[in-house]
Scaffold this motif. Structure first.
Motif, PDB file in Angstrom:
ATOM      1  N   ASP A   1       8.531  12.415  -4.336  1.00 42.18           N
ATOM      2  CA  ASP A   1       9.852  12.710  -3.786  1.00 42.18           C
ATOM      3  C   ASP A   1      10.472  11.481  -3.123  1.00 42.18           C
ATOM      4  OD1 ASP A   1       8.062  12.650  -1.675  1.00 42.18           O
ATOM      5  OD2 ASP A   1       8.980  14.337  -0.618  1.00 42.18           O
ATOM      6  N   ARG A   2       9.727  10.403  -3.018  1.00 42.00           N
ATOM      7  CA  ARG A   2      10.237   9.165  -2.420  1.00 42.00           C
ATOM      8  C   ARG A   2      10.669   8.129  -3.456  1.00 42.00           C
ATOM      9  NH1 ARG A   2       6.789   7.492   2.806  1.00 42.00           N
ATOM     10  NH2 ARG A   2       6.877   9.478   3.876  1.00 42.00           N
ATOM     11  N   PHE A   3      10.189   8.289  -4.649  1.00 40.12           N
ATOM     12  CA  PHE A   3      10.390   7.284  -5.691  1.00 40.12           C
ATOM     13  C   PHE A   3      11.200   7.877  -6.832  1.00 40.12           C
ATOM     14  CE2 PHE A   3       8.983   5.502  -9.710  1.00 40.12           C
ATOM     15  CZ  PHE A   3       9.229   4.159  -9.497  1.00 40.12           C
ATOM     16  N   THR A   4      12.311   7.218  -7.192  1.00 43.27           N
ATOM     17  CA  THR A   4      13.135   7.670  -8.310  1.00 43.27           C
ATOM     18  C   THR A   4      13.462   6.485  -9.205  1.00 43.27           C
ATOM     19  OG1 THR A   4      14.197   9.285  -6.856  1.00 43.27           O
ATOM     20  CG2 THR A   4      15.277   8.846  -8.948  1.00 43.27           C
ATOM     21  N   MET A   5      12.963   6.524 -10.426  1.00 45.19           N
ATOM     22  CA  MET A   5      13.275   5.490 -11.413  1.00 45.19           C
ATOM     23  C   MET A   5      14.616   5.866 -12.050  1.00 45.19           C
ATOM     24  SD  MET A   5      12.045   2.686 -12.971  1.00 45.19           S
ATOM     25  CE  MET A   5      10.268   2.700 -12.925  1.00 45.19           C
TER      26      MET A   5
ATOM     27  N   SER B   1       0.828  -1.202   0.000  1.00 43.86           N
ATOM     28  CA  SER B   1       0.000   0.000   0.000  1.00 43.86           C
ATOM     29  C   SER B   1       0.864   1.256   0.000  1.00 43.86           C
ATOM     30  CB  SER B   1      -0.922  -0.022   1.226  1.00 43.86           C
ATOM     31  OG  SER B   1      -1.653   1.164   1.303  1.00 43.86           O
ATOM     32  N   GLU B   2       1.908   1.257   0.792  1.00 46.34           N
ATOM     33  CA  GLU B   2       2.832   2.396   0.850  1.00 46.34           C
ATOM     34  C   GLU B   2       3.526   2.615  -0.485  1.00 46.34           C
ATOM     35  OE1 GLU B   2       5.003   5.538   2.726  1.00 46.34           O
ATOM     36  OE2 GLU B   2       3.202   4.458   3.348  1.00 46.34           O
ATOM     37  N   LEU B   3       3.961   1.541  -1.110  1.00 48.36           N
ATOM     38  CA  LEU B   3       4.621   1.630  -2.410  1.00 48.36           C
ATOM     39  C   LEU B   3       3.675   2.180  -3.467  1.00 48.36           C
ATOM     40  CD1 LEU B   3       7.161   1.059  -4.086  1.00 48.36           C
ATOM     41  CD2 LEU B   3       6.295  -1.242  -4.447  1.00 48.36           C
ATOM     42  N   LYS B   4       2.453   1.667  -3.507  1.00 42.46           N
ATOM     43  CA  LYS B   4       1.455   2.133  -4.478  1.00 42.46           C
ATOM     44  C   LYS B   4       1.176   3.625  -4.313  1.00 42.46           C
ATOM     45  CE  LYS B   4      -1.225  -2.127  -4.882  1.00 42.46           C
ATOM     46  NZ  LYS B   4      -2.548  -2.723  -4.651  1.00 42.46           N
ATOM     47  N   LYS B   5       1.108   4.077  -3.065  1.00 43.99           N
ATOM     48  CA  LYS B   5       0.778   5.465  -2.768  1.00 43.99           C
ATOM     49  C   LYS B   5       1.822   6.437  -3.339  1.00 43.99           C
ATOM     50  CE  LYS B   5       0.994   7.136   1.525  1.00 43.99           C
ATOM     51  NZ  LYS B   5       0.663   7.275   2.942  1.00 43.99           N
ATOM     52  N   HIS B   6       3.070   6.033  -3.339  1.00 42.79           N
ATOM     53  CA  HIS B   6       4.147   6.928  -3.767  1.00 42.79           C
ATOM     54  C   HIS B   6       4.722   6.575  -5.130  1.00 42.79           C
ATOM     55  CE1 HIS B   6       4.210   9.049   0.004  1.00 42.79           C
ATOM     56  NE2 HIS B   6       4.147   7.884   0.614  1.00 42.79           N
TER      57      HIS B   6
ATOM     58  N   MET C   1       4.956   4.091 -16.873  1.00 41.94           N
ATOM     59  CA  MET C   1       4.445   4.283 -15.518  1.00 41.94           C
ATOM     60  C   MET C   1       3.010   3.754 -15.393  1.00 41.94           C
ATOM     61  SD  MET C   1       6.876   5.364 -13.707  1.00 41.94           S
ATOM     62  CE  MET C   1       6.156   5.999 -12.217  1.00 41.94           C
ATOM     63  N   ALA C   2       2.195   3.962 -16.410  1.00 40.18           N
ATOM     64  CA  ALA C   2       0.819   3.437 -16.386  1.00 40.18           C
ATOM     65  C   ALA C   2       0.833   1.915 -16.328  1.00 40.18           C
ATOM     66  CB  ALA C   2       0.041   3.931 -17.603  1.00 40.18           C
ATOM     67  N   THR C   3       1.723   1.307 -17.099  1.00 42.62           N
ATOM     68  CA  THR C   3       1.838  -0.158 -17.100  1.00 42.62           C
ATOM     69  C   THR C   3       2.287  -0.662 -15.739  1.00 42.62           C
ATOM     70  OG1 THR C   3       2.344  -0.163 -19.461  1.00 42.62           O
ATOM     71  CG2 THR C   3       2.963  -2.132 -18.202  1.00 42.62           C
ATOM     72  N   LEU C   4       3.311  -0.037 -15.165  1.00 44.36           N
ATOM     73  CA  LEU C   4       3.800  -0.459 -13.851  1.00 44.36           C
ATOM     74  C   LEU C   4       2.735  -0.260 -12.774  1.00 44.36           C
ATOM     75  CD1 LEU C   4       7.468   0.881 -14.056  1.00 44.36           C
ATOM     76  CD2 LEU C   4       6.742  -1.515 -14.047  1.00 44.36           C
ATOM     77  N   LYS C   5       1.973   0.815 -12.852  1.00 44.80           N
ATOM     78  CA  LYS C   5       0.891   1.028 -11.883  1.00 44.80           C
ATOM     79  C   LYS C   5      -0.170  -0.054 -12.000  1.00 44.80           C
ATOM     80  CE  LYS C   5       0.951   5.833 -10.654  1.00 44.80           C
ATOM     81  NZ  LYS C   5       0.168   7.038 -10.464  1.00 44.80           N
ATOM     82  N   ARG C   6      -0.475  -0.460 -13.244  1.00 46.97           N
ATOM     83  CA  ARG C   6      -1.466  -1.527 -13.445  1.00 46.97           C
ATOM     84  C   ARG C   6      -0.977  -2.832 -12.828  1.00 46.97           C
ATOM     85  NH1 ARG C   6      -2.188  -1.416 -19.333  1.00 46.97           N
ATOM     86  NH2 ARG C   6      -1.512   0.696 -19.221  1.00 46.97           N
ATOM     87  N   VAL C   7       0.318  -3.094 -12.959  1.00 48.61           N
ATOM     88  CA  VAL C   7       0.888  -4.310 -12.379  1.00 48.61           C
ATOM     89  C   VAL C   7       0.700  -4.299 -10.868  1.00 48.61           C
ATOM     90  CG1 VAL C   7       3.060  -5.518 -11.928  1.00 48.61           C
ATOM     91  CG2 VAL C   7       2.546  -4.726 -14.230  1.00 48.61           C
ATOM     92  N   LEU C   8       0.858  -3.143 -10.257  1.00 47.60           N
ATOM     93  CA  LEU C   8       0.731  -3.037  -8.805  1.00 47.60           C
ATOM     94  C   LEU C   8      -0.710  -2.857  -8.332  1.00 47.60           C
ATOM     95  CD1 LEU C   8       3.757  -0.729  -7.979  1.00 47.60           C
ATOM     96  CD2 LEU C   8       3.540  -3.167  -7.489  1.00 47.60           C
ATOM     97  N   SER C   9      -1.662  -2.817  -9.244  1.00 44.55           N
ATOM     98  CA  SER C   9      -3.043  -2.513  -8.858  1.00 44.55           C
ATOM     99  C   SER C   9      -3.757  -3.669  -8.173  1.00 44.55           C
ATOM    100  CB  SER C   9      -3.850  -2.054 -10.074  1.00 44.55           C
ATOM    101  OG  SER C   9      -4.028  -3.129 -10.979  1.00 44.55           O
ATOM    102  N   GLY C  10      -3.223  -4.846  -8.250  1.00 44.11           N
ATOM    103  CA  GLY C  10      -3.865  -5.989  -7.595  1.00 44.11           C
ATOM    104  C   GLY C  10      -3.630  -5.976  -6.098  1.00 44.11           C
TER     105      GLY C  10
END
Length: 134
Positions: free
Chosen positions: A18-22, A7-12, A56-65
């Motif tokens: 400012d917490r996440f840098t690809m 949940s924390e990862l999805k939120k940021h 980013m949209a693809t990675l967010k979809r992966v984490l949406s479950g």
């Protein structure tokens, strides 16, 4: 990874966080016969903005479950930690921060060789930093 950490990862998980840098992105396409095509390893800042939005949209979809439903936590048997095992290959690619083409290619082949899928698919691997404030 537990429910709270996910949940924390999805939120940021966003380009503006400012917490996440690809840092780097590795992509490849796998055909039905498990042949890998077009492996690319690129610094994140060199990717065009339209493509970044798609990634980013693809990675967010992966984490949406949720854990157990859409997201599965895999157990790795002890032998995967040995030289040449799955965890060893993954660790090598991540230690090089996806800069070593040989390590990334080996990881891509490990994924393609061990994934049973009846169609073509893409492999997307991102190397990022995630800052956790205490």
């Amino acid at each position: 990874m537990n429910k709270k950490e996910l949940s924390e990862l999805k939120k940021h998980f966003s380009a503006a966080s400012d917490r996440f840098t690809m840092n780097r992105v590795a992509t490849a396409f796998v055909d039905v016969e498990r042949n890998i095509h077009n492996i690319q390893i690129r610094p994140y800042y060199n990717i065009p903005s339209e493509e970044i939005e798609c990634l980013m949209a693809t990675l967010k979809r992966v984490l949406s479950g949720t854990m157990g439903k859409g997201l599965v936590e895999y157990e790795f048997p002890q032998e995967t930690y040995e030289e040449g095992g799955s965890q060893h290959i993954l660790y090598g690619a991540l230690q090089s921060k996806l800069e070593n083409e040989e390590d990334v290619s080996l990881l891509m082949h490990q994924i393609a060789d061990n994934l049973d899928y009846l169609s073509t698919y893409a492999i997307l691997i991102g190397q990022c930093n995630y800052t956790v404030f205490q």
